[in-house]
Design a protein around this motif. Sequence first.
Motif, mmCIF file in Angstrom:
data_model
loop_
_atom_site.group_PDB
_atom_site.id
_atom_site.type_symbol
_atom_site.label_atom_id
_atom_site.label_comp_id
_atom_site.label_asym_id
_atom_site.label_seq_id
_atom_site.Cartn_x
_atom_site.Cartn_y
_atom_site.Cartn_z
ATOM 1 N N TYR A 92 19.347 5.318 -39.796
ATOM 2 C CA TYR A 92 19.437 4.815 -41.172
ATOM 3 C C TYR A 92 18.043 4.560 -41.720
ATOM 4 C CZ TYR A 92 24.281 4.112 -39.811
ATOM 5 O OH TYR A 92 25.563 4.324 -39.371
ATOM 6 N N ASP A 93 17.902 4.693 -43.051
ATOM 7 C CA ASP A 93 16.643 4.432 -43.748
ATOM 8 C C ASP A 93 15.470 5.171 -43.104
ATOM 9 O OD1 ASP A 93 17.967 2.757 -45.525
ATOM 10 O OD2 ASP A 93 17.690 1.016 -44.215
ATOM 11 N N GLU A 114 18.748 7.790 -46.482
ATOM 12 C CA GLU A 114 19.612 6.646 -46.169
ATOM 13 C C GLU A 114 20.355 6.798 -44.839
ATOM 14 O OE1 GLU A 114 19.573 8.148 -49.165
ATOM 15 O OE2 GLU A 114 18.567 6.567 -50.297
ATOM 16 N N LYS A 143 16.066 2.994 -38.626
ATOM 17 C CA LYS A 143 16.839 1.864 -38.095
ATOM 18 C C LYS A 143 18.095 2.409 -37.429
ATOM 19 C CE LYS A 143 15.493 -1.282 -41.819
ATOM 20 N NZ LYS A 143 15.996 -2.053 -42.961
ATOM 21 N N SER A 146 22.706 -1.345 -36.026
ATOM 22 C CA SER A 146 22.622 -2.805 -36.065
ATOM 23 C C SER A 146 21.373 -3.304 -36.786
ATOM 24 C CB SER A 146 22.683 -3.375 -34.644
ATOM 25 O OG SER A 146 21.601 -2.913 -33.877
ATOM 26 N N GLY A 147 20.570 -2.399 -37.339
ATOM 27 C CA GLY A 147 19.414 -2.803 -38.134
ATOM 28 C C GLY A 147 18.110 -2.909 -37.369
ATOM 29 N N GLU A 148 18.094 -2.569 -36.086
ATOM 30 C CA GLU A 148 16.854 -2.600 -35.315
ATOM 31 C C GLU A 148 15.932 -1.489 -35.800
ATOM 32 O OE1 GLU A 148 17.133 -3.323 -30.920
ATOM 33 O OE2 GLU A 148 19.256 -2.944 -31.371
ATOM 34 N N LYS A 149 14.656 -1.804 -35.956
ATOM 35 C CA LYS A 149 13.693 -0.832 -36.449
ATOM 36 C C LYS A 149 13.029 -0.093 -35.287
ATOM 37 C CE LYS A 149 12.640 -3.266 -40.695
ATOM 38 N NZ LYS A 149 11.597 -3.826 -41.553
#
Length: 158
Positions: A92-93, A114, A143, A146-149
């Motif tokens: 993501y992103d 995205e 990411k 779960s949003g971890e970069k």
Amino acid sequence: MEIREIIDAFFTYVVPLIAIALSIVSLHESRKINKVQLRLNEMEEELKKYELEKIEKEREAVNKPIVEARIYNVSKGKYRLKIWNSSQATAYDVDFEVPEELKNLVYKDKVPFEVLEAGKSFEEYITFYYGAPPKLTVKTTWKNASGEKYEKEQWVAF
């Protein structure tokens, strides 16, 4: 009677000595076997730990997206920067950066991307001119679910 005395002496003294000798040999052999068994148990435990670590790494690899970049030649003088997800998880992103002095070489029309599914890719235009460096560093960022970069920096060449 002498034979009887010899037999009695034999059973009284010699048989217990033979029994003691056999017990000592048996004790020595059982200690050697116990050492081998202990070493075997340690090796089995290490193997199980290794297998568990391997399973955990595979589980992480399934859940961890990996985004990579490369430059390829479309035709004479035309190049593309390909960004792709080489893992089994969705990224993501997704974005990328090049060194500040080379930012004018790369068009950033599609980023931030995205959702980049497993095995999918997108491309950006890149210009190459006489005197431009033959390779550059591309730093991809993304990411997981779960949003971890994450980020990966790699060299790509024209």
